[in-house]
Design an enzyme around this catalytic site. Structure first.
Site, PDB file in Angstrom:
ATOM      1  N   GLU A   1       6.778   7.596  -6.199  1.00 52.16           N
ATOM      2  CA  GLU A   1       5.928   7.452  -5.318  1.00 52.16           C
ATOM      3  C   GLU A   1       7.746   7.048  -4.160  1.00 52.16           C
ATOM      4  OE1 GLU A   1       2.199   6.381  -4.616  1.00 52.16           O
ATOM      5  OE2 GLU A   1       1.513   7.931  -5.730  1.00 52.16           O
TER       6      GLU A   1
ATOM      7  N   HIS B   1       0.294   0.153  -9.449  1.00 54.01           N
ATOM      8  CA  HIS B   1       0.124   0.339 -10.965  1.00 54.01           C
ATOM      9  C   HIS B   1       0.728  -0.424 -11.377  1.00 54.01           C
ATOM     10  CE1 HIS B   1       0.055   4.981 -10.933  1.00 54.01           C
ATOM     11  NE2 HIS B   1      -0.689   4.206  -9.922  1.00 54.01           N
TER      12      HIS B   1
END
Length: 576
Positions: free
Chosen positions: A284, A558
């Protein structure tokens, strides 16, 4: 595909592309600021509430009007730029390559010994344009990118300290990488571990005066007896540093390190990235400016970087298929040179995922020379699968593609006179090994080709494993907004339930989790897998360490994961 630094075939095409992007960028930025002006993170909302700021409605109203007007003014220029930009994507190579020349090359003096180890890490950073990142409760993409790059670089270059206990039952070096001790001896690491998530405007500010230095190794000899009391009582040493977690009598919050009884793998919840990482895979990294900030921070450590990976516009070119607004978000930083690289995008993406060119990036790395002066290479692959829950069929098809693409790449790029010493696949798979809704993916044949060090079997995790997906609304709460607090929280099962995403049940069926006597783990969707079958016959691999890393607390949703993969020669095969 032969590597070159420019993604375009010649300077003329590259210049036209640069001109087109100059015309597009202002319009894109004004639209981004227009959306971001009315979308706040929970941290910003809490700060305004504490400061009793009542001007927010006026800021949103006038700010939205201001950026919307600028967006409309920039639209005609962006349209002209788009007419130049879109056709050029047909001749663009699907990644850019940065090679740092001003760096001490590890590969120039690397020699494969009887036993060698390699460090790998993966992390999803959510470096979307600022307005879109805010929908994940993460703002200030550029500041986060700078802070993330600095934290990784400083962690990798901190001194490596080993503790050796002199006792009759001593097992030698307790830890190849004891992060807390290293942190105490490195000013850069100390600064990097401070709280950065207190305010969005402070991202990266604690690291501005630190420069990366070459890693050193410090060895401490601790005289002792047959027990480890001296270590467990030390305030600077993590508890249970060489004991199995099942043998501890302390509270769960203290269990941040241990050794697996199943396969003797050392595991740790670490507040810093491990030292001497060799390859880092990031997902990402969609924003180009954020990617450049990561490059600037990481290039003194990792001299070979692949970024802006993916395709744009209509794909395949000259068709009316799905339009790709974003690249794949994949980003690889390696100490070793990249010999070959190949990218494939998933043609079966749906919904919002179809706007990004998610796929697989397969690379071949030059590690060095063996004793016979043959080239030693490794295969490193990274991917980011389909995201929406309840669509396991799509992910299974993508896993089929990943398996085929990796096999084709290795068949085309493996030479008979070179040794392959590792084959690693990592990334954000967007499914876990505990959710009933992910049963299809858990039983995929990929796990027969690649080994997962955290997996006991389909739908069953090992007892020491932790989930890697954080609950987005709670990212800035005191228990998880700094590396140290998140480390403590992950060690406490009751707190872990509040901040790690729970398993996804099958629609219409109640969720029973965890099973009796099993720990609460949560969703682990970030994987580092390794394969033995593709290696040269004289070599074997085994996992030495697994780290769940809290160093990016407050900067992403995350938890990064790293493994240290040991490579040793198979003496029985050599003798044959």
């Amino acid at each position: 595909m032969a590597l070159r630094t420019s993604p375009f075939p010649n300077w003329f095409v590259a210049a036209i592309h640069a001109i087109s992007w100059v015309l597009i960028a202002p319009c894109f930025w004004f639209l981004d600021r227009f959306i971001a002006s009315w979308k706040s993170t929970t941290l910003e909302a809490d700060q305004r509430e504490e400061q009793e700021c009542y001007l927010r409605p006026l800021e949103v109203f006038f700010g939205s009007i201001f950026f919307f007007i600028l967006f409309l003014i920039a639209c005609p220029f962006a349209f002209i730029g788009f007419l130049l930009w879109a056709p050029l994507q047909a001749c663009r190579r699907p990644f850019s390559y940065h090679k740092e020349t001003k760096i001490s090359k590890k590969e120039s003096n690397f020699k494969l010994t009887e036993k060698t180890s390699f460090g790998f890490a993966t992390a999803n950073l959510c470096l979307l344009p600022d307005s879109l990142a805010r929908f994940n409760n993460l703002g200030h993409t550029q500041r986060r990118a700078t802070a993330i790059g600095q934290r990784i670089a400083h962690s990798v270059h901190r001194p490596q300290i080993r503790i050796i206990v002199e006792s009759p039952s001593s097992c030698g070096t307790l830890s190849p990488s004891v992060s807390i001790l290293s942190d105490a001896n490195s000013p850069c690491s100390e600064a990097a571990s401070k709280q950065i998530a207190q305010a969005d405007g402070n991202y990266g500010s604690t690291d501005n005066h630190c420069t990366a230095s070459q890693p050193s190794s410090v060895e401490a000899v601790v005289p002792g007896n047959d027990t480890d009391e001296q270590l467990t009582d030390s305030p600077t040493t993590p508890l249970n540093s060489n004991q199995n977690s099942n043998q501890q009598d302390g509270p769960p919050a203290l269990l941040s390190r241990g050794q697996s009884t199943e396969d003797n793998v050392i595991w740790e919840v670490s507040s810093l990235f491990p030292t001497n990482l060799d390859v880092v895979c990031l997902e990402e990294v969609f924003d180009k400016r954020a990617a450049q900030k990561l490059i600037n921070a990481l290039k003194p450590v990792f001299g070979h970087i692949l970024y802006d990976v993916g395709v744009y516009a209509c794909q395949p070119p000259c068709t009316c298929s799905t339009f790709k607004f974003f690249n794949s978000g994949l980003f690889i930083a390696s100490r070793f040179p990249v010999l070959q690289a190949q990218y494939h995008f998933f043609p079966n993406s749906r919904g919002e995922d179809a706007l990004a060119a998610k796929g697989l990036l397969a690379t071949k790395l030059l590690i060095g020379k063996n004793e016979g002066q043959k080239d030693v290479v490794g295969f490193f692959n990274c991917t980011h699968l389909h995201a929406p829950e309840g669509e396991g069929e799509i992910r299974c098809i993508q896993l089929d593609m990943v398996t085929k693409w990796i096999a084709d790449f290795q068949a085309a790029n493996t030479l008979p006179d070179e040794d392959v010493v590792f084959d690693v696949l990592c990334g954000d798979f967007n499914f876990d090994n505990c959710s009933p809704d992910d049963t299809l993916e858990q039983n995929h044949s990929l796990f027969e080709l690649y080994r997962d060090p955290c997996r006991a079997g389909p739908g069953k995790e090992k007892s020491w494993v932790l989930g890697t997906l954080l609950e987005q609304p709670t990212l800035y709460e005191e228990d998880v907004n700094s590396p140290d607090s998140l480390q403590r929280t992950l060690g406490d099962e009751k707190l872990r339930k509040q901040y790690i995403s729970p398993p996804v049940p099958v629609a219409g069926q109640p969720l029973v989790y965890p099973e009796n006597g099993q720990p609460w783990i949560g969703r682990r969707i970030d994987y580092i897998l390794y394969s033995q079958s593709s290696l040269s016959k004289h070599y074997k691999t085994e996992i030495e360490e697994v780290h769940f890393i809290t160093h990016l607390a407050g900067l992403t949703d995350h938890i990064p994961v790293s493994v240290r993969l040991g490579v040793k020669k198979d003496t029985e095969t050599i003798e044959e």
